[in-house]
Motif scaffolding. Structure first.
Motif, PDB file in Angstrom:
ATOM      1  N   GLN A   1      -3.970  14.243  46.406  1.00  0.00           N
ATOM      2  CA  GLN A   1      -2.639  14.025  45.835  1.00  0.00           C
ATOM      3  C   GLN A   1      -1.577  14.848  46.548  1.00  0.00           C
ATOM      4  OE1 GLN A   1      -0.358  15.939  43.630  1.00  0.00           O
ATOM      5  NE2 GLN A   1       0.885  14.065  43.816  1.00  0.00           N
TER       6      GLN A   1
ATOM      7  N   LYS B   1      -4.119  13.746  33.688  1.00  0.00           N
ATOM      8  CA  LYS B   1      -3.437  13.629  34.983  1.00  0.00           C
ATOM      9  C   LYS B   1      -2.755  12.259  35.087  1.00  0.00           C
ATOM     10  CE  LYS B   1      -6.528  16.735  37.555  1.00  0.00           C
ATOM     11  NZ  LYS B   1      -7.353  17.153  36.400  1.00  0.00           N
TER      12      LYS B   1
ATOM     13  N   LYS C   1      -1.101  11.314  38.391  1.00  0.00           N
ATOM     14  CA  LYS C   1      -0.767  11.048  39.797  1.00  0.00           C
ATOM     15  C   LYS C   1      -1.832  10.174  40.465  1.00  0.00           C
ATOM     16  CE  LYS C   1       2.921  13.614  39.609  1.00  0.00           C
ATOM     17  NZ  LYS C   1       3.070  14.825  40.426  1.00  0.00           N
TER      18      LYS C   1
ATOM     19  N   TYR D   1      -9.240  15.745  43.854  1.00  0.00           N
ATOM     20  CA  TYR D   1      -8.055  15.062  43.324  1.00  0.00           C
ATOM     21  C   TYR D   1      -6.798  15.731  43.849  1.00  0.00           C
ATOM     22  CZ  TYR D   1      -4.926  13.001  39.746  1.00  0.00           C
ATOM     23  OH  TYR D   1      -3.920  12.330  39.094  1.00  0.00           O
ATOM     24  N   ASP D   2      -6.731  17.046  43.708  1.00  0.00           N
ATOM     25  CA  ASP D   2      -5.536  17.788  44.121  1.00  0.00           C
ATOM     26  C   ASP D   2      -5.314  17.722  45.629  1.00  0.00           C
ATOM     27  OD1 ASP D   2      -5.121  18.451  41.485  1.00  0.00           O
ATOM     28  OD2 ASP D   2      -5.985  20.464  41.653  1.00  0.00           O
TER      29      ASP D   2
ATOM     30  N   THR E   1     -11.746  18.029  40.474  1.00  0.00           N
ATOM     31  CA  THR E   1     -10.321  18.342  40.394  1.00  0.00           C
ATOM     32  C   THR E   1      -9.789  18.803  41.746  1.00  0.00           C
ATOM     33  OG1 THR E   1     -10.495  18.935  38.057  1.00  0.00           O
ATOM     34  CG2 THR E   1      -8.608  19.802  39.253  1.00  0.00           C
TER      35      THR E   1
END
Length: 244
Positions: A111, A50, A52, A107-108, A104
């Motif tokens: 972001q 990743k 970002k 994170y998503d 994850t």
């Protein structure tokens, strides 16, 4: 039967443009902390592949003798967030969870939020170990806060000499110096489309020293020494934070 008030209110943010968010992951950890091993392994698995995000690892002064690469600036950031256990992690100044529980999905989710300050710049390492940062902030919305701070943290990609008792042999994105100090550089309220440019420089002094432990008496004195293992493995993480 008495009928209650059915009114509801909600705040809306209206904007005409935004930029893709690069989340800031601040991980508090130590080479003397057993659970930090699993926390760092999990974190590395989540961010693998990743792009970002930016990472700052603060090596703290506990448990036991603590991490040799702890500094007063690490202590200041620890106090700022009120952190009293590791591994601990702040994502964009929040979440405040165990790095071993980062995922994850989290994170998503972070972001995916739009960002309203575009940060661009360049950094160089010149003669006598001087780091020079040129940065431009492009606000895409007004931000009237009087508590905005610009932070610039020098991190070392991988370190090895601070290994202690938890089985970790290498440590990533280790914070070595806050170019703007631990409280950051004051920013005036941001106005939409009015760019702010800054040039910040920091010179590492003296030679390398490996502290014995994370105690305050062993902290690097930045006026006369440093703990940079490899000069070609440095990066600068820049972020804007509302101090409240």
């Amino acid at each position: 039967t008495k009928v209650g008030n059915n009114n509801a209110s909600k705040s809306l943010m209206v904007f005409d443009k935004a930029v893709d968010r690069k989340i800031l992951n601040e991980v508090f950890t130590s080479s003397t902390c057993g659970p930090c091993t699993a926390g760092n392994i999990n974190y590395n698995n989540v961010i693998a592949g990743k792009t970002k995000h930016s990472t700052i690892k603060y090596q703290v002064y506990w448990p036991g003798t603590g991490d040799p690469y702890c500094t007063q600036e690490v202590r200041d950031r620890t106090s700022f967030y009120g952190i009293n256990s590791v591994p601990r992690m702040e994502v964009d100044g929040g979440w405040d969870g165990n790095a071993g529980s980062f995922s994850t999905g989290l994170y998503d989710d972070f972001q995916a939020k739009p960002a309203f300050v575009e940060i661009t710049g360049s950094v160089s390492l010149t003669w006598k170990n001087t780091i020079t940062l040129d940065v431009t902030l492009n606000p895409l919305l007004d931000n009237a806060s009087n508590n905005l701070k610009l932070h610039a943290a020098i991190v070392e990609g991988v370190t090895y000499a601070n290994k202690k008792s938890n089985g970790e042999k290498e440590f990533e994105s280790v914070m070595k110096k806050m170019m703007t100090g631990s409280v950051g550089q004051v920013l005036t309220p941001l106005k939409k489309d009015t760019k702010v440019t800054k040039k910040i420089a920091y010179t590492f002094n003296g030679g390398y020293r490996l502290p014995l432990d994370g105690s305050a008496a062993q902290h690097i004195n930045h006026l006369s020494e440093n703990s940079v293992e490899t000069w070609d493995d440095l990066a600068v993480v820049v972020f804007v934070q509302d101090a409240t």
